[in-house]
Design a protein around this motif. Structure first.
Motif, short mmCIF file in Angstrom:
data_model
loop_
_atom_site.label_atom_id
_atom_site.label_comp_id
_atom_site.label_asym_id
_atom_site.label_seq_id
_atom_site.Cartn_x
_atom_site.Cartn_y
_atom_site.Cartn_z
N GLY A 30 0.79 -1.23 0.00
CA GLY A 30 0.00 0.00 0.00
C GLY A 30 0.82 1.28 0.00
N LEU A 31 2.13 1.17 0.34
CA LEU A 31 2.96 2.37 0.38
C LEU A 31 3.09 3.01 -0.99
CD1 LEU A 31 4.91 4.31 1.81
CD2 LEU A 31 6.74 2.64 1.45
N ASP A 32 3.25 2.19 -2.03
CA ASP A 32 3.42 2.75 -3.37
C ASP A 32 2.18 3.52 -3.82
OD1 ASP A 32 1.94 0.42 -3.48
OD2 ASP A 32 3.32 -0.64 -4.82
N ASN A 33 1.00 2.99 -3.55
CA ASN A 33 -0.23 3.71 -3.93
C ASN A 33 -0.42 4.97 -3.10
OD1 ASN A 33 -1.04 1.96 -5.99
ND2 ASN A 33 -2.07 0.59 -4.56
N TYR A 34 0.02 4.93 -1.84
CA TYR A 34 -0.07 6.11 -0.99
C TYR A 34 0.81 7.23 -1.52
CZ TYR A 34 0.36 9.06 3.19
OH TYR A 34 0.37 10.13 4.06
N LEU A 35 2.05 6.90 -1.87
CA LEU A 35 2.97 7.92 -2.38
C LEU A 35 2.56 8.41 -3.76
CD1 LEU A 35 6.50 6.59 -1.29
CD2 LEU A 35 5.08 8.34 -0.20
#
Length: 330
Positions: free
Chosen positions: A251-256
């Motif tokens: 989920g970090l990639d979509n958050y950034l």
């Protein structure tokens, strides 16, 4: 609604009916679409009383274990020693290399290959190819394929396909979402797709360990002035100190990717045995992150791509983070 070429769909179904032992394969670095597609197709074959097995030649992300038959996915082709397949179906593999089966090409050269995919970069490597880059995801292609065969989609298959569509469109944020995509999702929910289960398992608030990792990634966030990518890095020491695993970065990639003043984002993750994994995202139409990933032997979509390369993470001369490649891992 998109129309599946009836000649191709019937050729695929005919090959399935004739086959005695089917191998289903989806790509390395698995995601929601690749897993949703392979699990849905497996359940479809069960309904056709066909013998089949599933292979993802990589570590499986635990976040998708709520999907039916997840634990039946094999992660090492060597465990099929002695098996003779007469049909192999590649799902969501942009090219043969993404299947992770390069080292076993000779063993599979005489097996009829079907290639079902939605990547623009797909080179039609199968004998039978159902490649539709205008469709949001391979899972959406399968929805139309099953519908073309008048196959009744039950709840388990619907949930798998819904997972694939929602994750590959980033819950309708990406511009690969079309009217047909939304209508397909509506029909899948009508067929019994467990949307609450998908949302609870995929689109949830991060765990404590995830937030700790997010914090380290945000603290290292730098804009590379040459590429105009926001870049960050996660090291093995981070995982060890927080007692986290790679799945906690989900989920970090979509958050950034929500950053609106850069061309895209690059997350570099230090991996065991001297490898670095890269995850690229963008929301811009004039940026192709798959082309960047291809430079490192990776691939993916125009707006979401990844790679794994031998090397180490270092600071770049232009302000961000980069991979310093090494020729051999010892």
């Amino acid at each position: 609604m998109p129309i599946i070429n009836p000649y191709i769909s019937q050729n695929i179904f005919s090959a399935i009916k004739k086959a005695e032992n089917i191998l289903l394969v989806s790509h390395i670095r698995p995601d929601g679409d690749s897993l949703g597609a392979i699990l849905a197709f497996y359940k479809f074959l069960v309904g056709q009383n066909k013998k089949s097995v599933m292979l993802v030649n990589d570590v499986l992300p635990a976040g998708f274990k709520f999907l039916p038959h997840f634990n039946q996915i094999e992660t090492d082709f060597n465990n099929f020693r002695g098996e003779k397949f007469d049909l192999i179906i590649f799902l969501d593999c942009g090219d043969f290399m993404r299947s992770g089966l390069k080292n076993y090409e000779d063993k599979l050269k005489d097996v009829l290959a079907i290639n079902i995919d939605h990547h623009f970069s797909n080179d039609n490597f199968g004998v039978i190819n159902l490649v539709m880059p205008e469709i949001s995801s391979t899972s959406e292609i399968l929805y139309h394929f099953f519908s073309a065969l008048d196959f009744l989609i039950e709840s388990g298959i619907a949930t798998c396909l819904l997972t694939g569509i929602l994750t590959d469109t980033n819950f309708f944020i990406h511009n690969n979402t079309s009217h047909a995509t939304v209508k397909s999702v509506s029909e899948l929910i009508k067929s019994g797709a467990k949307i609450n289960s998908v949302l609870e398992n995929i689109y949830t608030t991060p765990s404590f360990k995830s937030l700790k990792l997010y914090g380290r990634a945000l603290a290292r966030l730098q804009i590379d002035t040459e590429t105009e990518l926001a870049t960050t890095a996660i090291f093995l020491d981070d995982l060890e100190e927080i007692r986290a695993v790679e799945d906690d970065l989900e989920g970090l990639d979509n958050y950034l990717s929500l950053l609106n003043d850069v061309k895209g984002t690059l997350i570099l993750k230090e991996h065991e045995l001297g490898f670095v994994k890269g995850s690229l995202r963008t929301t811009r139409n004039d940026v192709d992150v798959a082309a960047i990933a291809k430079n490192f032997g990776g691939g993916g979509h125009k707006k979401a791509a990844g790679f794994k390369v031998a090397g180490k993470i270092v600071k770049s001369e232009t302000g961000g983070w980069k991979v310093e490649r090494i020729s051999q891992v010892t």
